[in-house]
Write a protein that holds these residues in place. Structure first.
Motif, PDB file in Angstrom:
ATOM      1  N   GLU A 246      59.591  56.984  21.833  1.00 24.12           N
ATOM      2  CA  GLU A 246      59.917  58.342  22.263  1.00 24.12           C
ATOM      3  C   GLU A 246      60.054  58.460  23.775  1.00 24.12           C
ATOM      4  OE1 GLU A 246      56.861  60.993  21.055  1.00 24.12           O
ATOM      5  OE2 GLU A 246      55.220  59.759  21.833  1.00 24.12           O
ATOM      6  N   ASN A 247      59.401  57.546  24.508  1.00 21.78           N
ATOM      7  CA  ASN A 247      59.533  57.513  25.964  1.00 21.78           C
ATOM      8  C   ASN A 247      60.150  56.180  26.390  1.00 21.78           C
ATOM      9  OD1 ASN A 247      58.198  60.075  26.434  1.00 21.78           O
ATOM     10  ND2 ASN A 247      56.284  59.039  25.912  1.00 21.78           N
ATOM     11  N   LYS A 249      62.641  55.246  28.193  1.00 23.05           N
ATOM     12  CA  LYS A 249      62.995  55.001  29.596  1.00 23.05           C
ATOM     13  C   LYS A 249      61.759  54.596  30.400  1.00 23.05           C
ATOM     14  CE  LYS A 249      67.076  57.971  29.871  1.00 23.05           C
ATOM     15  NZ  LYS A 249      67.725  59.114  30.578  1.00 23.05           N
ATOM     16  N   ILE A 250      60.664  55.301  30.160  1.00 30.36           N
ATOM     17  CA  ILE A 250      59.417  54.980  30.867  1.00 30.36           C
ATOM     18  C   ILE A 250      58.915  53.609  30.446  1.00 30.36           C
ATOM     19  CG2 ILE A 250      56.995  55.626  31.151  1.00 30.36           C
ATOM     20  CD1 ILE A 250      57.824  58.542  30.828  1.00 30.36           C
TER      21      ILE A 250
END
Length: 285
Positions: A246-247, A249-250
């Motif tokens: 869900e994250n 990119k991080i």
């Protein structure tokens, strides 16, 4: 003696205190024998092929501890008799002998955690582990005996056999890797097991190179054990899971930052002059 006197004393009395050169061929044969003895101890008189059977785990733990003890005793007898024999033995196998040695054993773990920054951000529950026999085997006993045998015993024997540190770092881990090839005999499809084992041998050999690198650079087997345990907890990085996170990119950024941080930090953070590695005294990196 303090650390500085110990260094001078060892270098000045090298011929009287340290094992005599035994030759590359002889040292290689001894290390192959030690590796085989370690693996055979796992399978000796096992009625069950289920490695997770509690009785199998208990018996294997007992046997690998015994084979590890025998390997350490073998190395001990290579060291010439002297008033400092036991101390020299501890330095050769990388046992911390000072308070600062204990503190320094944590530093390679921090370096390794940088490398695993992405996986740690991806799975924040990585330390949520069960406390059972399987965990004892995978996180404590396995890393302990493998580091003692394949780093504390095999690396010094090859070193005093005439091999350079760099040569040992590159080649000795294949003994460590093939020590995991016994998983091919687990239950299931033989071909699938073979593919898994080939992959595992490659991965464990790569980790063995890193661990042997840490052993020679730091002269600290506790550091190798801690790093090994941590890597067993983390397992293989799930690169394929980045795009589904869900994250993402991080997480993806953390994977890159961790790899870059590790590459730039690995040499300065493992500077052998800081750790006082006995191997750096005998062969400057």
């Amino acid at each position: 003696m303090n650390k500085e006197i110990n260094k001078e004393y060892i270098v000045k009395n090298r011929e009287q205190l340290l094992p005599e050169p035994i030759g590359e061929f002889k040292s290689s044969i001894i290390c192959i024998f030690i590796s085989l003895f370690f693996v055979l101890s796992i399978y000796f008189r096992n009625k069950s092929t289920n490695r997770n059977d509690p009785e199998v785990i208990k018996k294997r733990i007992t046997r690998v501890l015994f084979s590890t003890f025998v390997s350490l005793v073998l190395l001990y007898f290579f060291i010439p008799n002297s008033d400092n024999k036991f101390y020299i033995f501890l330095k050769i196998i990388g046992i911390p002998t000072t308070f600062w040695d204990l503190i320094n054993s944590i530093i390679p773990l921090l370096l390794t955690m940088v490398l695993f920054l992405g996986p740690m951000v991806m799975d924040t529950d990585f330390l949520n582990i069960s406390y059972d026999l399987e965990t004892l085997r995978d996180i404590i006993v396995g890393p302990l005996v493998e580091e003692l045998v394949f780093r504390s015993v095999i690396c010094p024997i090859l070193f005093f056999g005439g091999f350079s540190q760099r040569y040992i770092i590159i080649l000795s881990p294949f003994l460590f890797g093939f020590a995991h090839a016994h998983h091919i005999f687990q239950k299931g499809n033989y071909f699938i097991n073979l593919i898994k084992v080939l992959f595992q041998v490659c991965f464990t050999s790569l980790f063995g190179m890193y661990s042997a690198f840490l052993f020679f650079r730091t002269g600290n087997i506790l550091a190798c054990f801690i790093v090994h345990s941590f890597c067993n907890i983390m397992g293989l990085p799930d690169f394929g899971g980045i795009s589904d996170h869900e994250n993402k990119k991080i997480v993806g950024t953390c994977f890159i930052i961790g790899l870059i941080g590790f590459i730039f930090g690995v040499l300065p953070i493992t500077n052998p002059n800081y750790y006082g590695s006995i191997y750096n005294l005998l062969e400057v990196w």
